[in-house]
Scaffold this active site. Structure first.
Site, mmCIF file in Angstrom:
data_model
loop_
_atom_site.group_PDB
_atom_site.id
_atom_site.type_symbol
_atom_site.label_atom_id
_atom_site.label_comp_id
_atom_site.label_asym_id
_atom_site.label_seq_id
_atom_site.Cartn_x
_atom_site.Cartn_y
_atom_site.Cartn_z
ATOM 1 C CB SER A 282 -0.898 0.026 1.237
ATOM 2 O OG SER A 282 -0.134 0.147 2.416
ATOM 3 C CG ASP A 283 1.495 5.752 -1.715
ATOM 4 O OD1 ASP A 283 2.405 5.928 -0.861
ATOM 5 O OD2 ASP A 283 1.354 6.495 -2.694
ATOM 6 C CD1 TRP A 284 4.506 5.643 4.826
ATOM 7 C CD2 TRP A 284 4.533 4.420 2.961
ATOM 8 N NE1 TRP A 284 5.565 4.752 4.911
ATOM 9 C CE2 TRP A 284 5.602 3.994 3.787
ATOM 10 C CE3 TRP A 284 4.355 3.769 1.746
ATOM 11 C CZ2 TRP A 284 6.485 2.975 3.427
ATOM 12 C CZ3 TRP A 284 5.220 2.740 1.375
ATOM 13 C CH2 TRP A 284 6.270 2.359 2.210
#
Ligand SMILES: *[C@@H]1O[C@H](CO)[C@@H](O)[C@H](O)[C@H]1NC(C)=O
Ligand SMILES: *[C@@H]1O[C@H](CO)[C@@H](O)[C@H](O)[C@H]1NC(C)=O
Ligand SMILES: *[C@@H]1O[C@H](CO)[C@@H](O)[C@H](O)[C@H]1NC(C)=O
Ligand SMILES: *[C@@H]1O[C@H](CO)[C@@H](O)[C@H](O)[C@H]1NC(C)=O
Ligand SMILES: *[C@@H]1O[C@H](CO)[C@@H](O)[C@H](O)[C@H]1NC(C)=O
Ligand SMILES: *[C@@H]1O[C@H](CO)[C@@H](O)[C@H](O)[C@H]1NC(C)=O
Ligand SMILES: *[C@@H]1O[C@H](CO)[C@@H](O)[C@H](O)[C@H]1NC(C)=O
Ligand SMILES: *[C@@H]1O[C@H](CO)[C@@H](O)[C@H](O)[C@H]1NC(C)=O
Ligand SMILES: *[C@@H]1O[C@H](CO)[C@@H](O)[C@H](O)[C@H]1NC(C)=O
Ligand SMILES: *[C@@H]1O[C@H](CO)[C@@H](O)[C@H](O)[C@H]1NC(C)=O
Length: 807
Positions: A282-284
């Site tokens: 996941s992106d942050w």
């Protein structure tokens, strides 16, 4: 398309059910296929399997859920089985956020070189710095998210080109280069992430927020199936073929379902159709749930419980969710295998990485007090070369190359040092004030920024050069009240070089395409007093130059993009003709923002903003071609100090081609504008000296593969001018069909160092996929019937050679 071994039956059934179903992308409708290592990772997969089979649930969770630690992302590992944790760090053009690394040219600059060898070498050198900094997993390359659909999108410069083929080549070579250096690469951001506005109103306050965090949905990119396959998915397919270790899902929604829990894009498109064997990260802040994300295809929660949980404490209780039967353990096992396999494949398990010096950061973007010098001696030279090779000469009525000028005027704040420190824009201060950028612009801002060890400014380099040649050089770097200074300096100068810039950053889209720092006014005064004004632009994409581009006193215009630490040396090489420019535009440069497809940035302040990708496959030059709009400079355009002539187009069937799908090619000789010769000899790989080291996952059976070469094309390029030069030869294909673009890029090669009067051959390989379109009913690629045209030339609108045929 061939599907991964063993999955074909299940997948076909799923496709039939879902194509005609109402919601192809609902969160849980596509099951995650279990990883099997594919063709290339078989041995690593076997080793990973024996380890994961012996892991407790808590240990498997430790491989998939991020924990607090000293890197921007941290995987705990399994000490009992001697499996190290992972250190994850940004970014796409250099290691961040620490010092002792190189500030490489950004993706856009590198794309403008159109040089496969330089793209690979940059990725390798960058990958080596990640590795030497003790980073297991680099959050790079940007692989078409953003692709560049919207000219104002804040992060286009981190990527390559709005053309999926060009971005596909760059992503492929970048993955190879980085992973050859030992670091796991991450293709990002998957997928349809084409604007900053409303990208992620979740947990964290974003600069564009109009509603409180979590009340609003992220922007939904609504993309039809054909466009998805032919445009946005294409570069990711290339990254997967190159063996990319990980893929990062993006912030946006797709058809209303968030990208990190979208089972259609993750489980179906990525893991089934492309047979991706690595993990989805996941992106942050991109993860919005525990269960839907896991079931939807996410494999690694980032940053999980890191950063004090500001992004959500996702998967910190994943073990409990398994134990009470909410999610199946198999899915966690599969995720752990996907995380571990590429780590083993790259040998990171057997040779420990160097110790790292990252220390836990209070925030993501502060410049910390971290330093370890890992720079190689040859890297600065490579950075300088990419900057020079990417510089794109847009206009030249005699201003360049400089003819040993004895009195040089330099104008513009972009020529000189940032008075607030060289990393003040894009580093600690992520947002530069738009109206007064301070100093020369070598980079954009946000997580794609790398700290420069030094900046050779244009003025530094020009001064050194001027002193060598005994010239006088003087600079005016104020951004207003410059009239009288210019009036006294410029009229007596042989040449006036004006440096101007345009800012772009993550977090917000560009408000317009106007140059910053009062640049238009500066140029207006300069042209009033000098008939030899050369304009150099440090920019993240298109800018408006209409006020002065046609002025007769503007004798040259160079787009130098964002070149990194060696910016001054690189441009000086080009200005003086030590490097003959060969950069070309990797996007269409319109005269006005209105000429691009309208409303590509959706900013209506509503709770569920929708970006309908109604332009479909007609992005960038395909839109201009279809609408017959004349751009200022077309896609693929760029001048040289010499001239080139194209001749002798040869199209041939490769000896190895399987003609059953392609059919026999009948060439229409009357349409051939150069000598026609059918031959299967003289094949030179388009990929030049770069070898494909990774085997494609998608070629499961080897025959009739989408990636087989079915046609080989060569053309002769002759240097008809006076100086040695390199030429980016481009190949476009017109595919028959009412819904097809006029032409699409399907090959390019930089033919290097052709001496005056000499000729070289440009060779292109066309793969079956390059001639195919996506059938969204049958869910397959096919080569349409009708007349094809292959054209070769210097840009998308300068195609002197072409040949038609009907398969
Ligand atoms: C894992 O367990 C199997 C038996 O289930 C054993 O044969 C193997 O050696 C173990 N491997 C490791 C790495 O512990
Ligand atoms: C998870 O990783 C951390 C950090 O390496 C380690 O201290 C801990 O023991 C690991 N947990 C398990 C269950 O292996
Ligand atoms: C979005 O919906 C369109 C129309 O139903 C469909 O063709 C496409 O596959 C969907 N895309 C995604 C990513 O869900
Ligand atoms: C399962 O465990 C999770 C995490 O502790 C909890 O949030 C959830 O309510 C539990 N579900 C059931 C059905 O017990
Ligand atoms: C643990 O792994 C390291 C490499 O990371 C290796 O050097 C070491 O020998 C391994 N130790 C054991 C006990 O297997
Ligand atoms: C790099 O340059 C320095 C200084 O000139 C020199 O001492 C060093 O040996 C060089 N390193 C390599 C790997 O060439
Ligand atoms: C850059 O910063 C210095 C110091 O604050 C200031 O004097 C100068 O005007 C600034 N330049 C620009 C272009 O903003
Ligand atoms: C250009 O020069 C003319 C004549 O001196 C003057 O009237 C005009 O204001 C100048 N324009 C600019 C932009 O300096
Ligand atoms: C070009 O520069 C000369 C001065 O060298 C000036 O007289 C003339 O007006 C300028 N022309 C334009 C179109 O700005
Ligand atoms: C997007 O498409 C949907 C479905 O066709 C339509 O209802 C909606 O109004 C469109 N939104 C925008 C902003 O164009």
């Amino acid at each position: 398309m061939k599907l991964g071994p063993g999955l074909a039956g299940i997948v076909k059934l799923a496709i039939v059910l879902n194509v005609y179903g109402a919601t192809p992308a609902s969160a849980n409708s596509w099951t995650a296929p279990n990883v099997d290592g594919g063709k290339s990772w078989k041995d690593a997969f076997a080793k990973a399997s024996s380890l994961v089979n012996n892991m407790t649930l808590a240990e498997k969770v430790n491989m998939t859920a991020g924990i607090p630690g000293s890197c921007v992302g941290n995987i705990g590992g399994v000490p009992r089985l001697n499996i190290s944790g992972f250190c994850l760090e940004d970014g796409p053009a250099g290691v961040r956020p620490l010092h002792g690394v190189s500030q490489f040219p950004v993706g856009l600059t590198t794309a403008a070189t159109w040089d496969r060898e330089l793209i690979y070498k940059r990725a390798y050198a960058m990958g080596k710095e990640f590795y030497d900094q003790g980073v297991h997993l680099a959050l790079a390359p940007v692989t078409g998210g953003p692709l560049g659909r919207a000219p104002l999108a804040g992060r286009n410069w981190e990527g390559w080109s709005p053309d999926p083929y060009a971005t596909g080549v760059a992503s492929y070579l970048s993955v190879l280069g980085m992973q050859d250096a030992g670091v796991m690469a991450t293709a990002k951001h998957f997928i349809g992430y084409e604007q900053e506005t409303f990208r992620n109103p979740y947990n964290l306050a974003e600069v564009y927020a109009v509603f409180p965090a979590n009340e609003q949905s992220p922007i939904s990119s609504n993309i039809d199936d054909k466009t998805m396959h032919e445009v946005y998915l294409w570069p990711f397919a290339e990254a997967v073929r190159a063996g990319v270790a990980h893929v990062m899902c993006s912030y946006n929604n797709l058809n209303g379902t968030q990208a990190c829990q979208n089972s259609f894009t993750l489980n179906h498109l990525l893991k089934t159709e492309l047979s991706f064997q690595g993990s989805v990260i996941s992106d942050w802040g991109g993860q919005h749930s525990d269960v839907d994300a896991l079931i939807g295809g996410l494999d690694m929660a980032m940053p999980g419980s890191g950063f004090g949980g500001v992004f959500g404490q996702f998967w910190s209780e994943l073990d409990k969710l398994v134990e009470n039967g909410t999610v199946p353990e198999d899915r966690v096992t599969d995720a752990a295998l996907r995380v571990l396999t590429p780590h083993i494949w790259l040998g990171q398990d057997e040779t420990p990485l160097p110790e790292h010096v990252f220390n836990a950061l209070p925030t993501l973007y502060d410049a910390p007090d971290m330093y370890k010098d890992v720079r190689q001696n040859s890297t600065a030279e490579l950075i300088r070369k990419i900057g020079a090779e990417g510089a794109t000469l847009l206009k030249n009525t005699g201003g360049l190359p400089l003819q040993n000028p004895q009195r040089i005027a330099v104008l513009g704040n972009d020529a000189t040092d940032n008075a607030l420190g060289q990393n003040a824009c894009g580093g600690a201060g992520i947002a530069c004030p738009l109206e007064n950028l301070n100093g020369t612009l070598s980079y954009g801002g946000g997580s794609g920024y790398a700290y420069a060890p030094y900046i050779i400014t244009p003025l530094d380099a020009l001064k050194e050069r001027a002193i060598q040649s005994g010239a006088e050089i003087s600079a005016i770097t104020v951004i207003d009240n410059f009239e009288s200074a210019i009036q006294s300096l410029v009229p007596t100068s042989d040449v006036t070089i004006v440096f101007v810039s345009g800012w772009a950053t993550e977090f917000q889209d560009r408000p317009d395409i106007t140059l910053n720092n009062n640049a238009d006014a500066l140029i207006a005064v300069a042209v009033n007093y000098s008939s030899n004004v050369v304009v150099v632009m440090h920019i993240p994409g298109v800018v408006d130059i209409e006020k002065w581009a046609d002025n007769e006193n503007v004798t040259a215009i160079v787009a130098a993009w964002l070149p990194g630490q060696e910016t001054g040396n690189a441009i000086t090489d080009v200005l003086y003709g030590d490097v003959n420019p060969s950069g070309k535009l990797p996007f269409t440069w319109a005269k006005s923002l209105d000429d691009y497809y309208p409303d590509t940035i959706v900013s209506d302040p509503i709770l569920e903003p929708q970006a309908n990708f109604t332009d479909g496959v007609f992005i960038d030059y395909r839109w201009f071609d279809a609408q017959n709009i004349t751009p200022r400079y077309e896609f693929g355009y760029g001048l040289s100090y010499t001239t080139f002539e194209y001749s002798k187009l040869v199209v041939s069937e490769p000896q190895t081609a399987d003609s059953s799908l392609f059919g026999s090619i009948s060439l229409d000789a009357s349409a051939v504008s150069a000598s026609l010769k059918l031959s299967s000899s003289g094949f030179v790989s388009e990929s030049d000296s770069i070898q494909d080291t990774a085997e494609p996952f998608t070629d499961s059976d080897g025959s009739n593969s989408l990636y087989d070469v079915v046609l080989q094309v060569t053309a002769t390029i002759t240097n008809t001018g006076d100086v040695i030069g390199s030429e980016v030869a481009q190949l476009y294909v017109s595919i028959p069909g009412d819904d097809q673009p006029v032409r699409v890029l399907r090959g390019f090669i930089k033919v290097k160092d052709i001496a005056p009067g000499e000729s070289s051959t440009a060779s292109f390989d066309l793969r079956r996929k390059d001639l195919s379109v996506w059938d969204s009913v049958k869910q397959t690629w096919y080569i349409p019937t009708g007349e094809f045209t292959v054209s070769v030339g210097a840009s998308s609108r300068d195609l002197p050679l072409s040949m038609r045929w009907s398969p």
